[in-house]
Design a protein around this motif. Structure first.
Motif, PDB file in Angstrom:
ATOM      1  N   ALA A   1       0.809  -1.224   0.000  1.00  0.00           N
ATOM      2  CA  ALA A   1       0.000   0.000   0.000  1.00  0.00           C
ATOM      3  C   ALA A   1       0.842   1.274   0.000  1.00  0.00           C
ATOM      4  N   GLY A   2       2.171   1.142  -0.167  1.00  0.00           N
ATOM      5  CA  GLY A   2       2.992   2.318  -0.377  1.00  0.00           C
ATOM      6  C   GLY A   2       3.669   2.923   0.822  1.00  0.00           C
ATOM      7  N   LEU A   3       3.307   2.501   2.041  1.00  0.00           N
ATOM      8  CA  LEU A   3       3.869   3.153   3.220  1.00  0.00           C
ATOM      9  C   LEU A   3       5.388   3.016   3.268  1.00  0.00           C
ATOM     10  N   MET A   4       5.906   1.833   2.936  1.00  0.00           N
ATOM     11  CA  MET A   4       7.346   1.623   3.018  1.00  0.00           C
ATOM     12  C   MET A   4       8.108   2.450   1.986  1.00  0.00           C
ATOM     13  N   SER A   5       7.453   2.789   0.880  1.00  0.00           N
ATOM     14  CA  SER A   5       8.115   3.626  -0.118  1.00  0.00           C
ATOM     15  C   SER A   5       8.286   5.057   0.369  1.00  0.00           C
ATOM     16  N   LEU A   6       7.526   5.434   1.397  1.00  0.00           N
ATOM     17  CA  LEU A   6       7.586   6.795   1.939  1.00  0.00           C
ATOM     18  C   LEU A   6       8.446   6.885   3.188  1.00  0.00           C
ATOM     19  N   THR A   7       8.869   5.744   3.719  1.00  0.00           N
ATOM     20  CA  THR A   7       9.510   5.697   5.028  1.00  0.00           C
ATOM     21  C   THR A   7      10.968   5.309   4.894  1.00  0.00           C
TER      22      THR A   7
ATOM     23  N   GLU B   1      15.341   7.000   5.013  1.00  0.00           N
ATOM     24  CA  GLU B   1      16.174   8.105   4.548  1.00  0.00           C
ATOM     25  C   GLU B   1      16.222   8.129   3.021  1.00  0.00           C
ATOM     26  N   PRO B   2      16.425   9.310   2.427  1.00  0.00           N
ATOM     27  CA  PRO B   2      16.398   9.412   0.957  1.00  0.00           C
ATOM     28  C   PRO B   2      17.349   8.473   0.251  1.00  0.00           C
ATOM     29  N   ASP B   3      18.528   8.235   0.829  1.00  0.00           N
ATOM     30  CA  ASP B   3      19.516   7.388   0.176  1.00  0.00           C
ATOM     31  C   ASP B   3      19.565   5.978   0.760  1.00  0.00           C
ATOM     32  N   GLY B   4      18.549   5.629   1.546  1.00  0.00           N
ATOM     33  CA  GLY B   4      18.513   4.318   2.182  1.00  0.00           C
ATOM     34  C   GLY B   4      17.412   3.445   1.621  1.00  0.00           C
ATOM     35  N   PRO B   5      17.290   2.230   2.134  1.00  0.00           N
ATOM     36  CA  PRO B   5      16.243   1.313   1.671  1.00  0.00           C
ATOM     37  C   PRO B   5      14.892   1.683   2.255  1.00  0.00           C
ATOM     38  N   PRO B   6      13.808   1.155   1.694  1.00  0.00           N
ATOM     39  CA  PRO B   6      12.491   1.360   2.306  1.00  0.00           C
ATOM     40  C   PRO B   6      12.448   0.741   3.694  1.00  0.00           C
TER      41      PRO B   6
END
Length: 397
Positions: A149-155, A157-162
């Motif tokens: 549902a997308g939550l991990m794609s938003l969570t 650091e910018p240069d880190g993994p989901p």
């Protein structure tokens, strides 16, 4: 009814397990409802074993969401046990389930069919992905749906993994929507005399919480990036390192920005026209946060809190769970109650975050041991002791 038990007299049958459904039934029980939890005789709710840590024979995960309930252990593959459930349904106001899609029990205790048979019943069904669509029959735990549902794609650091959310946000979000649906259906029943079949899912609940992320995507067709603790629409609005920890600063308007600059003795930032309004600060996020980080690293969190509070700039330390429960404010709110558990002894419980006329409903009874109230429940349903003993000793197929 008293202020501490606004749902006193309500009867709830909980056929669910894990987290979302039990969280709904615990909230209803906190508000005064009588909740009966039906579990498998062999091992009960799986979360009883989701440890360590354990208190007594049960994992703390289970103990967190099953207080104020009575437990009966029944093998629902048998007709006699299913008849017990129907006797309970005859008296129930609410039934909650999260049966696996396509399973036999999902068909036997199908919400719309139960409401047709018991017209005043409110039947809540919680699933992973909802009742329609190509994913409706897929199994899913909280983390799986956080990904889907997308939550991990938003969570993260910018240069880190989901990264998944620290809390079980999918389960707890579905629980909150399920609770809202049950309470709305009960209010509607007072007007119409009819119950309802209510459905929600972990997936739908997370979509409902997307808020500005989704509307921003609809407007731009661009995926929102991961920002760590940052905010997509406000700057500065994130955690900053100090000399001894981390401090969250949340600037919600341009007046607070000027106050922040004054508190940190940064008149050059306050005077810079690029940063004078929030849209400019968002555009120049890296410059703003970099300069603030440079200054904030120089002194401890406590120093900066005093300075920022004096200027009414919203800020807070990033506390550990241990620090939260040592905090005088937590104690003053009275959010922790103690119940006596038959195996674990004195057991701390987090109370419901509501007050009624200034009174908080506090935990009344400990989470039950597996099947603890079986004889009592069957006796109330009119079963004789011999039949009750037979039902409660039936092996699981």
């Amino acid at each position: 009814m008293t202020a501490r038990a606004p749902l006193a007299g309500l009867r709830v049958l909980d056929l669910s397990k894990i987290l979302a459904g039990p969280y709904v039934s615990q909230a209803l029980s906190d508000l005064g409802a009588d909740v009966i939890k039906v579990e498998r005789p062999s091992d009960g709710d799986p979360t009883r074993h989701w440890g360590p840590p354990f208190r007594g024979s049960d994992a703390t995960y289970h103990l967190a969401v099953n207080r104020n309930k009575r437990s009966i252990a029944l093998d629902l593959s048998g007709e006699a046990a299913r008849e017990v459930v129907h006797r309970l349904l005859q008296r129930a106001d609410v039934v909650i389930d999260n049966f696996r899609p396509g399973s036999q029990l999902a068909r036997v205790f199908h919400g719309p069919d139960l409401v047709a048979r018991y017209p005043r019943l409110v039947a809540l069904h919680i699933s992973a992905y909802g009742e329609t669509g190509p994913m409706r029959n897929e199994p899913g735990y909280d983390m799986v749906v956080q990904a889907a549902a997308g939550l991990m794609s938003l969570t993260g650091e910018p240069d880190g993994p989901p990264v998944k959310a620290g809390f079980a946000f999918g389960d707890l979000g579905a629980a909150m929507w399920g609770l809202s649906g049950v309470l709305a259906a009960l209010v509607d029943r007072e007007r119409t005399g009819h119950g309802a079949s209510v459905c929600t899912s972990l997936y739908e609940s997370q979509l409902a919480f997307h808020g500005g992320f989704a509307t921003g995507y609809f407007a731009t067709a661009e995926n929102p990036p991961r920002l760590g603790s940052g905010h997509p629409s406000l700057v500065p609005y994130q955690a900053f390192p100090t000399s001894d920890g981390h401090l969250v600063i949340a600037v919600g308007n341009d007046v607070q920005w000027q106050s922040l600059c004054a508190a940190l003795a940064l008149p050059e930032l306050a005077a810079d026209s690029r940063f004078s309004v929030n849209s400019g600060r968002v555009e120049h996020r890296r410059e703003v946060t970099g300069e603030l980080s440079r200054v904030l690293r120089c002194r401890p969190t406590g120093h900066w809190l005093g300075v920022l509070r004096a200027r009414a700039v919203p800020a807070a330390p990033v506390r550990t769970i241990a620090e939260v429960y040592r905090c005088p404010h937590t104690a003053a709110l009275g959010m922790v109650g103690i119940v006596e558990h038959p195996e674990a002894g004195a057991l701390e419980q987090i109370a419901i975050p509501l007050t009624f006329d200034g009174e908080r409903p506090m935990p009344r009874t400990a989470p039950p041991t597996l099947g603890q109230h079986g004889p009592e429940i069957l006796a109330q349903l009119g079963y004789d002791p011999e039949t009750a003993a037979e039902l409660l000793s039936a092996p699981t197929e």
